[in-house]
Design a protein around this motif. Structure first.
Motif, short mmCIF file in Angstrom:
data_model
loop_
_atom_site.label_atom_id
_atom_site.label_comp_id
_atom_site.label_asym_id
_atom_site.label_seq_id
_atom_site.Cartn_x
_atom_site.Cartn_y
_atom_site.Cartn_z
N SER A 5 0.80 -1.27 0.02
CA SER A 5 0.07 -0.25 0.00
C SER A 5 0.85 1.55 -0.01
CB SER A 5 -0.93 -0.12 1.21
OG SER A 5 -0.25 -0.29 2.17
N THR A 6 2.19 1.19 0.43
CA THR A 6 3.03 2.43 0.76
C THR A 6 3.51 2.58 -0.59
OG1 THR A 6 3.53 1.76 2.93
CG2 THR A 6 5.15 3.56 1.66
N ALA A 9 0.90 4.17 -3.00
CA ALA A 9 0.99 5.74 -2.61
C ALA A 9 1.96 6.33 -3.32
CB ALA A 9 0.77 5.78 -1.04
N ARG A 12 1.38 6.81 -6.91
CA ARG A 12 0.31 7.59 -7.24
C ARG A 12 0.94 8.98 -7.17
NH1 ARG A 12 -3.62 4.86 -4.51
NH2 ARG A 12 -2.78 6.12 -2.56
N LEU B 20 4.88 10.28 3.34
CA LEU B 20 3.86 9.72 3.28
C LEU B 20 3.51 9.30 4.65
CD1 LEU B 20 5.34 8.45 0.45
CD2 LEU B 20 3.31 6.83 0.55
#
Lengths: 125, 223
Positions: A5-6, A9, A12, B20
């Protein structure tokens, strides 16, 4: 374990920025990962590459730079690295989350936990 | 003024500096602020699968029933088993299903909190997804973080997962009634935990009988 998932991200963010900059191609992606983060750099590199497949960044080189831990001690003012014990018995690096000078636990972790998309190299249209 | 124009096809470096994990930290701070405004004290309970998180939370709720107004957020991949077990002890429970994610994050907790009437409670217990790795990376906004390890997981749980203790305040060593059968010395686990973080409060517990639960509440400063 949350590398996928990181990485998605990260992909993206890279693609959004590339689009905003009207990039024809993304050639390089630079990411910083702190040693105290729970992310495995090899896995992140792999999943970022995979997530970028079929996009204008599919040929990008993915660079991961490790950031060494830095702490500051609220008790004695020490600023520097953490004590990390290399225990040959268990073949592990055992960190000690206290000040290496005065042993206080009142420490602040200033560096070493980040996961930052640092910069990208693009070729414009 | 000197203007440098890029030639066609030239390569540019675009600085992003996008962290992040920062977004999660900001959301966690927002959660904390919201909880503080309503006078709600929150505890994040972490630990591996089967360490006894739900059982110990159930015991905590039983001890505090009538004294505190308690709600729990139960993080799980897809089931409501844990949520049902905690609810049976007398707390109002919101189930937070993470789908496939291995941890709760501040955004999911924010959504969970939004389902609660914060003026009706003063203690929020958040049960994280069973995992000794990832939850450590994602602060949720809780006031205290507790890690539960159990002797049945073997003698190396602290040494193998030192980083989860980085942000923990309290460690419960659970299932101590099995120490002898497992040949695991709780004192060694305690020593390891304190080696990683000397300020940790370590409590030995037996989730089934409730032994040590008062010690947990004291270590978490919950009356």
């Amino acid at each position: 374990m949350h590398e996928l998932s990181t990485s998605q991200a990260i992909a993206r963010i890279v693609l959004d920025k590339a689009k905003e900059q009207r990039a024809a191609k993304v050639l390089r992606v630079e990411v910083e990962i702190g040693r105290l983060s729970f992310l495995s750099p090899d896995q992140v590199a792999f999943w970022v590459k995979t997530s970028l497949e079929g996009t204008l960044a599919e040929d990008a080189e993915v660079h991961i730079e490790r950031v060494e831990p830095q702490i500051s001690c609220r008790a004695c003012g020490y600023r520097g690295t953490l004590e990390i014990e290399d225990d040959p018995l268990y073949h592990i690096l055992l960190p000690s989350f206290c000040c290496p000078e005065c042993r206080s636990s009142e420490i602040e972790i200033e560096k070493g936990r980040e996961c930052v998309v640092k910069r990208i190299g693009i070729q414009q249209e | 003024m000197k203007i440098i124009e890029a030639a066609e096809g030239e390569v540019f470096d675009i600085e992003l500096e996008e962290d992040l994990l920062k977004k999660n930290r900001e959301l966690a701070e927002g959660n904390r602020k919201l909880l503080d405004e309503h006078g709600v004290f929150a505890v994040d309970v972490m630990g591996s699968i089967g360490s006894g998180k739900t059982t110990l939370i159930g015991q905590m709720v039983r001890r505090l029933k009538g004294k505190r107004r308690i709600a729990a957020l139960a993080g799980d991949l897809t089931t409501t088993i844990d949520a049902d077990r905690i609810q049976a002890q007398g707390a109002s429970v919101i189930e937070v299903n993470t789908g496939k994610e291995c941890h709760l994050d501040a955004n999911l907790v924010k959504k969970g909190i939004a389902e609660l009437d914060l003026d009706e409670i003063d203690l929020l217990i958040i049960e994280n997804v069973g995992n000794l790795i990832c939850p450590g990376e994602f602060p949720l906004g809780a006031h205290k973080r507790m890690v539960i390890i159990s002797v049945t997981e073997g003698p190396y749980m602290v040494l193998k997962h030192p980083y989860i203790f980085m942000d923990a305040d309290v460690v419960a060593i659970n299932k101590t009634d099995f120490s002898e059968a497992m040949s695991v010395d709780p004192a060694k686990l305690e020593k390891d935990a304190l080696r990683v973080k000397p300020s940790l409060k370590v409590v030995r517990t037996n989730g089934l009988t409730g032994e040590g639960v008062d010690g947990i509440l004291e270590a978490l400063s919950i009356q």
